[in-house]
Design a protein around this motif. Structure first.
Motif, PDB file in Angstrom:
ATOM      1  N   LEU A 191       0.826  -1.208   0.000  1.00 34.56           N
ATOM      2  CA  LEU A 191       0.000   0.000   0.000  1.00 34.56           C
ATOM      3  C   LEU A 191       0.857   1.252   0.000  1.00 34.56           C
ATOM      4  O   LEU A 191       1.887   1.327   0.670  1.00 34.56           O
ATOM      5  N   ILE A 192       0.417   2.251  -0.766  1.00 32.96           N
ATOM      6  CA  ILE A 192       1.001   3.581  -0.704  1.00 32.96           C
ATOM      7  C   ILE A 192      -0.008   4.423   0.062  1.00 32.96           C
ATOM      8  O   ILE A 192      -1.099   4.708  -0.430  1.00 32.96           O
ATOM      9  N   MET A 193       0.337   4.792   1.286  1.00 35.20           N
ATOM     10  CA  MET A 193      -0.589   5.502   2.160  1.00 35.20           C
ATOM     11  C   MET A 193      -0.267   6.990   2.189  1.00 35.20           C
ATOM     12  O   MET A 193       0.857   7.411   1.896  1.00 35.20           O
ATOM     13  N   TYR A 194      -1.268   7.757   2.595  1.00 30.56           N
ATOM     14  CA  TYR A 194      -1.086   9.202   2.771  1.00 30.56           C
ATOM     15  C   TYR A 194      -0.286   9.439   4.047  1.00 30.56           C
ATOM     16  O   TYR A 194      -0.048   8.515   4.828  1.00 30.56           O
ATOM     17  N   ASN A 195       0.148  10.693   4.256  1.00 31.96           N
ATOM     18  CA  ASN A 195       1.026  10.954   5.399  1.00 31.96           C
ATOM     19  C   ASN A 195       0.318  10.718   6.729  1.00 31.96           C
ATOM     20  O   ASN A 195      -0.900  10.671   6.810  1.00 31.96           O
ATOM     21  N   THR A 196       1.098  10.574   7.786  1.00 29.51           N
ATOM     22  CA  THR A 196       0.609   9.977   9.024  1.00 29.51           C
ATOM     23  C   THR A 196      -0.358  10.831   9.841  1.00 29.51           C
ATOM     24  O   THR A 196      -1.024  10.297  10.708  1.00 29.51           O
ATOM     25  N   ASP A 197      -0.443  12.143   9.617  1.00 30.00           N
ATOM     26  CA  ASP A 197      -1.359  12.941  10.425  1.00 30.00           C
ATOM     27  C   ASP A 197      -2.657  13.267   9.688  1.00 30.00           C
ATOM     28  O   ASP A 197      -3.343  14.220  10.009  1.00 30.00           O
ATOM     29  N   SER A 198      -2.989  12.449   8.700  1.00 30.27           N
ATOM     30  CA  SER A 198      -4.215  12.693   7.944  1.00 30.27           C
ATOM     31  C   SER A 198      -5.389  11.948   8.568  1.00 30.27           C
ATOM     32  O   SER A 198      -5.237  10.879   9.164  1.00 30.27           O
ATOM     33  N   VAL A 217       2.474  -1.473   4.426  1.00 28.38           N
ATOM     34  CA  VAL A 217       2.670  -0.121   3.897  1.00 28.38           C
ATOM     35  C   VAL A 217       4.033  -0.025   3.228  1.00 28.38           C
ATOM     36  O   VAL A 217       5.064  -0.120   3.892  1.00 28.38           O
ATOM     37  N   LEU A 218       4.013   0.138   1.921  1.00 37.49           N
ATOM     38  CA  LEU A 218       5.251   0.275   1.167  1.00 37.49           C
ATOM     39  C   LEU A 218       5.856   1.663   1.359  1.00 37.49           C
ATOM     40  O   LEU A 218       7.067   1.818   1.492  1.00 37.49           O
ATOM     41  N   MET A 219       4.979   2.688   1.382  1.00 32.20           N
ATOM     42  CA  MET A 219       5.453   4.063   1.510  1.00 32.20           C
ATOM     43  C   MET A 219       4.333   4.956   2.010  1.00 32.20           C
ATOM     44  O   MET A 219       3.160   4.698   1.744  1.00 32.20           O
ATOM     45  N   ARG A 220       4.714   6.015   2.735  1.00 35.49           N
ATOM     46  CA  ARG A 220       3.764   7.057   3.120  1.00 35.49           C
ATOM     47  C   ARG A 220       4.178   8.340   2.406  1.00 35.49           C
ATOM     48  O   ARG A 220       5.338   8.726   2.473  1.00 35.49           O
ATOM     49  N   ALA A 221       3.236   8.973   1.740  1.00 32.09           N
ATOM     50  CA  ALA A 221       3.554  10.163   0.940  1.00 32.09           C
ATOM     51  C   ALA A 221       2.501  11.234   1.155  1.00 32.09           C
ATOM     52  O   ALA A 221       1.372  10.955   1.550  1.00 32.09           O
ATOM     53  N   SER A 222       2.868  12.474   0.868  1.00 37.80           N
ATOM     54  CA  SER A 222       1.933  13.590   1.004  1.00 37.80           C
ATOM     55  C   SER A 222       1.581  14.217  -0.333  1.00 37.80           C
ATOM     56  O   SER A 222       0.665  15.030  -0.414  1.00 37.80           O
ATOM     57  N   GLN A 223       2.322  13.860  -1.383  1.00 30.65           N
ATOM     58  CA  GLN A 223       2.101  14.461  -2.690  1.00 30.65           C
ATOM     59  C   GLN A 223       1.361  13.494  -3.620  1.00 30.65           C
ATOM     60  O   GLN A 223       1.770  12.347  -3.793  1.00 30.65           O
ATOM     61  N   LEU A 224       0.288  13.988  -4.213  1.00 29.78           N
ATOM     62  CA  LEU A 224      -0.524  13.162  -5.097  1.00 29.78           C
ATOM     63  C   LEU A 224       0.284  12.641  -6.281  1.00 29.78           C
ATOM     64  O   LEU A 224       0.105  11.507  -6.722  1.00 29.78           O
ATOM     65  N   GLY A 236       2.030  -0.840  -6.047  1.00 27.89           N
ATOM     66  CA  GLY A 236       1.095  -1.040  -4.953  1.00 27.89           C
ATOM     67  C   GLY A 236      -0.206  -0.313  -5.224  1.00 27.89           C
ATOM     68  O   GLY A 236      -0.378   0.308  -6.278  1.00 27.89           O
ATOM     69  N   GLY A 237      -1.138  -0.403  -4.279  1.00 32.98           N
ATOM     70  CA  GLY A 237      -2.414   0.283  -4.411  1.00 32.98           C
ATOM     71  C   GLY A 237      -2.496   1.435  -3.423  1.00 32.98           C
ATOM     72  O   GLY A 237      -1.727   1.495  -2.453  1.00 32.98           O
ATOM     73  N   ALA A 238      -3.421   2.361  -3.667  1.00 32.20           N
ATOM     74  CA  ALA A 238      -3.562   3.536  -2.794  1.00 32.20           C
ATOM     75  C   ALA A 238      -5.033   3.839  -2.564  1.00 32.20           C
ATOM     76  O   ALA A 238      -5.887   3.577  -3.423  1.00 32.20           O
ATOM     77  N   PHE A 239      -5.316   4.410  -1.402  1.00 35.58           N
ATOM     78  CA  PHE A 239      -6.670   4.844  -1.057  1.00 35.58           C
ATOM     79  C   PHE A 239      -6.795   6.329  -1.385  1.00 35.58           C
ATOM     80  O   PHE A 239      -6.082   7.156  -0.808  1.00 35.58           O
TER      81      PHE A 239
END
Length: 295
Positions: A191-198, A217-224, A236-239
């Motif tokens: 999974l590619i997840m959004y950053n942790t304080d979302s 979780v493969l990676m946490r990112a903040s940029q679309l 991976g997949g993303a929400f």
């Protein structure tokens, strides 16, 4: 006693750390330590109990904090009123999460500036929870947020739209042809997840916890852009919000069962003086939300 000393003291009270307060205020640690010592000396009072890497307010310090915080809020409110009296237009400080701003914020800002060309707007990127906290701390006037978090009742709010979270994959992904997926089906997926304080992350973490699964979780990112590229390359997949897909090629959005609904809106602090510019923006947002519903 100086205003800056009270600001430093209140910051340490909130973060329980001179180091963190210095980082948040972009000042040196000695400057904050000196301000606190001067306050303690001036009023013959001990404000903190000091332990390793942690500052705890004394009983007297708690009372001092309440009074200092009230005084600083009064000063900020009075300053805003003076700006209004002098007809000096200060920028509206708005926090915008990267993913939410992509959905509709450019169009909303253009429409606002067309109606109120003389009101400046300052946009700052923060995830929803952080942006909401900064509104409470008077650092931001407003914030565009995902409203599905437990402290939303502490703020005034105006809902703009309701959206759904979908699971996004590339056409080559093994789940690409599924009509719908469940959280259980995704327990082993990268999974590619959004950053942790979302808020979105908190919602998804809760769903995985409910089935006693730790997501891969493969990676946490903040940029679309980053999230999109990882998904398009089948890493991976993303929400993502379903509204995002209309402007994104190379991704397939799979509905999640049960549906994960998310409300998006504008928030501002309760009990705070609202200057005319911010009041106009809030009113405009309400009208803008009605146009979205009609369309």
């Amino acid at each position: 006693m100086k205003i800056i000393q009270l600001e430093y003291f209140c910051a340490v009270s909130r973060y329980h750390s001179i180091t963190q307060a210095a980082q948040k205020l972009y000042v040196t640690q000695p400057a904050i330590s000196s301000a606190i010592r001067e306050l303690e000396k001036e009023f013959s009072i001990s404000l903190f109990t000091r332990s390793k890497n942690h500052m705890t307010l004394t009983k007297e310090g708690e009372i001092f904090y309440q009074k200092a915080n009230e005084l600083l809020n009064t000063i900020k409110q009075t300053s805003s009123e003076f700006y209004d009296l002098g007809r000096k237009v200060t920028p509206i400080r708005i926090g915008i999460p990267p993913l939410l701003s992509t959905i509709f914020f450019p169009e909303m800002l253009i429409a606002f500036q067309k109606e109120y060309p003389d009101i400046p707007v300052e946009l700052i990127e923060y995830a929803s929870i952080r942006a909401a906290n900064l509104v409470q701390e008077d650092i931001l006037d407003l914030a565009l947020v995902n409203m599905n978090f437990y402290e939303i009742d502490k703020l005034n709010s105006c809902q703009i739209l309701s959206d759904q979270i979908v699971f996004c994959v590339s056409p080559e992904h093994p789940l690409a042809k599924e009509d719908a997926v469940t959280i259980e089906m995704l327990k082993d997926e990268p999974l590619i997840m959004y950053n942790t304080d979302s808020v979105q992350n908190a919602t998804l973490d809760s769903l995985f916890e409910s089935i006693k699964v730790k997501p891969h979780v493969l990676m946490r990112a903040s940029q679309l852009y980053t999230i999109q590229n990882f998904v398009k390359n089948n890493l991976g997949g993303a929400f993502l919000y379903s509204s995002l897909l209309k402007n994104m090629t190379g991704l397939i959005g799979i509905p999640i069962v049960p549906t994960i609904n998310q409300e998006i809106g504008l928030v501002w602090k309760k009990g705070k003086y609202i200057n005319s510019s911010v009041e106009k923006y809030i009113s405009f947002t309400g009208k803008y939300a009605e146009t979205i519903v009609r369309n």
